[in-house]
Design a protein around this motif. Structure first.
Motif, PDB file in Angstrom:
ATOM      1  N   ALA A  65       3.535   9.687 -10.022  1.00 42.81           N
ATOM      2  CA  ALA A  65       2.814   9.883 -11.283  1.00 42.81           C
ATOM      3  C   ALA A  65       2.158  11.261 -11.296  1.00 42.81           C
ATOM      4  O   ALA A  65       2.171  11.970 -12.317  1.00 42.81           O
ATOM      5  CB  ALA A  65       1.772   8.787 -11.472  1.00 42.81           C
ATOM      6  N   PHE A  66       1.587  11.670 -10.182  1.00 47.45           N
ATOM      7  CA  PHE A  66       0.951  12.978 -10.074  1.00 47.45           C
ATOM      8  C   PHE A  66       1.981  14.085 -10.266  1.00 47.45           C
ATOM      9  O   PHE A  66       1.763  15.039 -11.011  1.00 47.45           O
ATOM     10  CB  PHE A  66       0.256  13.104  -8.711  1.00 47.45           C
ATOM     11  CG  PHE A  66      -0.437  14.420  -8.507  1.00 47.45           C
ATOM     12  CD1 PHE A  66      -1.616  14.699  -9.185  1.00 47.45           C
ATOM     13  CD2 PHE A  66       0.087  15.376  -7.650  1.00 47.45           C
ATOM     14  CE1 PHE A  66      -2.260  15.910  -8.999  1.00 47.45           C
ATOM     15  CE2 PHE A  66      -0.537  16.585  -7.468  1.00 47.45           C
ATOM     16  CZ  PHE A  66      -1.723  16.864  -8.144  1.00 47.45           C
ATOM     17  N   ARG A  84       0.837  -1.211   0.000  1.00 45.46           N
ATOM     18  CA  ARG A  84       0.000   0.000   0.000  1.00 45.46           C
ATOM     19  C   ARG A  84       0.865   1.252   0.000  1.00 45.46           C
ATOM     20  O   ARG A  84       0.577   2.216  -0.710  1.00 45.46           O
ATOM     21  CB  ARG A  84      -0.948   0.000   1.207  1.00 45.46           C
ATOM     22  CG  ARG A  84      -2.074  -1.012   1.104  1.00 45.46           C
ATOM     23  CD  ARG A  84      -3.148  -0.806   2.176  1.00 45.46           C
ATOM     24  NE  ARG A  84      -2.655  -0.848   3.537  1.00 45.46           N
ATOM     25  CZ  ARG A  84      -2.518  -1.952   4.271  1.00 45.46           C
ATOM     26  NH1 ARG A  84      -2.847  -3.123   3.757  1.00 45.46           N
ATOM     27  NH2 ARG A  84      -2.062  -1.887   5.511  1.00 45.46           N
ATOM     28  N   LYS A  97      -7.760  12.985 -11.123  1.00 50.17           N
ATOM     29  CA  LYS A  97      -8.192  12.498  -9.813  1.00 50.17           C
ATOM     30  C   LYS A  97      -8.512  11.039  -9.857  1.00 50.17           C
ATOM     31  O   LYS A  97      -8.841  10.460 -10.795  1.00 50.17           O
ATOM     32  CB  LYS A  97      -9.407  13.292  -9.324  1.00 50.17           C
ATOM     33  CG  LYS A  97      -9.024  14.716  -9.022  1.00 50.17           C
ATOM     34  CD  LYS A  97     -10.182  15.409  -8.401  1.00 50.17           C
ATOM     35  CE  LYS A  97      -9.799  16.851  -8.084  1.00 50.17           C
ATOM     36  NZ  LYS A  97     -10.844  17.566  -7.446  1.00 50.17           N
ATOM     37  N   GLU A 146       3.992   5.560  -5.673  1.00 49.60           N
ATOM     38  CA  GLU A 146       3.914   5.509  -7.133  1.00 49.60           C
ATOM     39  C   GLU A 146       2.835   6.461  -7.647  1.00 49.60           C
ATOM     40  O   GLU A 146       3.021   7.134  -8.665  1.00 49.60           O
ATOM     41  CB  GLU A 146       3.669   4.073  -7.597  1.00 49.60           C
ATOM     42  CG  GLU A 146       4.901   3.203  -7.416  1.00 49.60           C
ATOM     43  CD  GLU A 146       4.655   1.727  -7.669  1.00 49.60           C
ATOM     44  OE1 GLU A 146       3.481   1.317  -7.805  1.00 49.60           O
ATOM     45  OE2 GLU A 146       5.652   0.978  -7.714  1.00 49.60           O
ATOM     46  N   LYS A 147       1.727   6.518  -6.942  1.00 48.48           N
ATOM     47  CA  LYS A 147       0.644   7.427  -7.310  1.00 48.48           C
ATOM     48  C   LYS A 147       1.115   8.878  -7.181  1.00 48.48           C
ATOM     49  O   LYS A 147       0.858   9.706  -8.063  1.00 48.48           O
ATOM     50  CB  LYS A 147      -0.568   7.175  -6.401  1.00 48.48           C
ATOM     51  CG  LYS A 147      -1.840   7.804  -6.857  1.00 48.48           C
ATOM     52  CD  LYS A 147      -2.958   7.350  -5.912  1.00 48.48           C
ATOM     53  CE  LYS A 147      -4.314   7.737  -6.442  1.00 48.48           C
ATOM     54  NZ  LYS A 147      -5.386   7.303  -5.532  1.00 48.48           N
ATOM     55  N   CYS A 148       1.823   9.198  -6.106  1.00 40.22           N
ATOM     56  CA  CYS A 148       2.366  10.542  -5.904  1.00 40.22           C
ATOM     57  C   CYS A 148       3.376  10.882  -6.997  1.00 40.22           C
ATOM     58  O   CYS A 148       3.376  12.013  -7.526  1.00 40.22           O
ATOM     59  CB  CYS A 148       3.029  10.670  -4.539  1.00 40.22           C
ATOM     60  SG  CYS A 148       1.869  10.681  -3.174  1.00 40.22           S
ATOM     61  N   ALA A 158       2.437   1.680  -3.434  1.00 41.89           N
ATOM     62  CA  ALA A 158       1.412   2.151  -4.376  1.00 41.89           C
ATOM     63  C   ALA A 158       1.138   3.635  -4.163  1.00 41.89           C
ATOM     64  O   ALA A 158       0.962   4.385  -5.133  1.00 41.89           O
ATOM     65  CB  ALA A 158       0.130   1.338  -4.219  1.00 41.89           C
ATOM     66  N   HIS A 159       1.111   4.062  -2.917  1.00 39.04           N
ATOM     67  CA  HIS A 159       0.898   5.482  -2.611  1.00 39.04           C
ATOM     68  C   HIS A 159       2.014   6.330  -3.218  1.00 39.04           C
ATOM     69  O   HIS A 159       1.753   7.362  -3.852  1.00 39.04           O
ATOM     70  CB  HIS A 159       0.820   5.688  -1.088  1.00 39.04           C
ATOM     71  CG  HIS A 159       0.812   7.125  -0.678  1.00 39.04           C
ATOM     72  ND1 HIS A 159      -0.288   7.932  -0.833  1.00 39.04           N
ATOM     73  CD2 HIS A 159       1.790   7.908  -0.142  1.00 39.04           C
ATOM     74  CE1 HIS A 159       0.007   9.154  -0.405  1.00 39.04           C
ATOM     75  NE2 HIS A 159       1.264   9.159   0.024  1.00 39.04           N
TER      76      HIS A 159
END
Length: 130
Positions: free
Chosen positions: A117-118, A107, A130, A113-115, A110-111
């Motif tokens: 990408a953003f 988790r 979003k 990686e999401k950051c 993944a967080h």
């Protein structure tokens, strides 16, 4: 098989093999007439068993007791079984805890990686999604 050959075969140091024998983690290893350890099939089986159990995190004290009971004979089979059952329960609990930790790490990764990408979309001038 010499201690050096056994150490190489099981990827364990000769010092560790001597220590395991000294503390009773493996039964006494047969010796040649000149006193050199001569690991036979039985000794190698014990080394393999103990390495596997230690690799899984089983307690040294429990394994020493197990070996001691084994050397006392068949009348100790219930006590040996009880040790293994107890150690299995502890191992299962550690596996559960490790699985929970692995999921938590997944988790977190993944967080991040999401950051990342953003942040990448912001740097490239794209509208954030979003």
């Amino acid at each position: 098989m010499t201690i050096a050959e056994t150490a190489k075969k099981y990827d364990i140091s000769a010092d560790t093999l001597r220590y395991y024998e000294r503390i009773g983690l493996i039964p006494p290893v047969p010796r040649t007439r000149s006193g050199i350890r001569d690991y036979d099939e039985s000794s190698c089986g014990w080394v393999e068993f103990i390495k596997c159990m230690r690799g899984a995190g089983l307690q040294i004290e429990a394994l020493i007791e197990y070996v001691s009971l084994f050397r006392q004979g068949d009348e100790t089979s219930d006590a040996r079984r009880a040790i293994l059952i107890e150690q299995r329960g502890q191992l299962a609990e550690r596996i559960t805890q490790m699985q929970q930790t692995l999921e938590r790490l997944d988790r977190k990764i993944a967080h991040y990686e999401k950051c990342a990408a953003f942040e990448h979309t912001l740097r490239d001038g794209e509208a954030p999604r979003k």
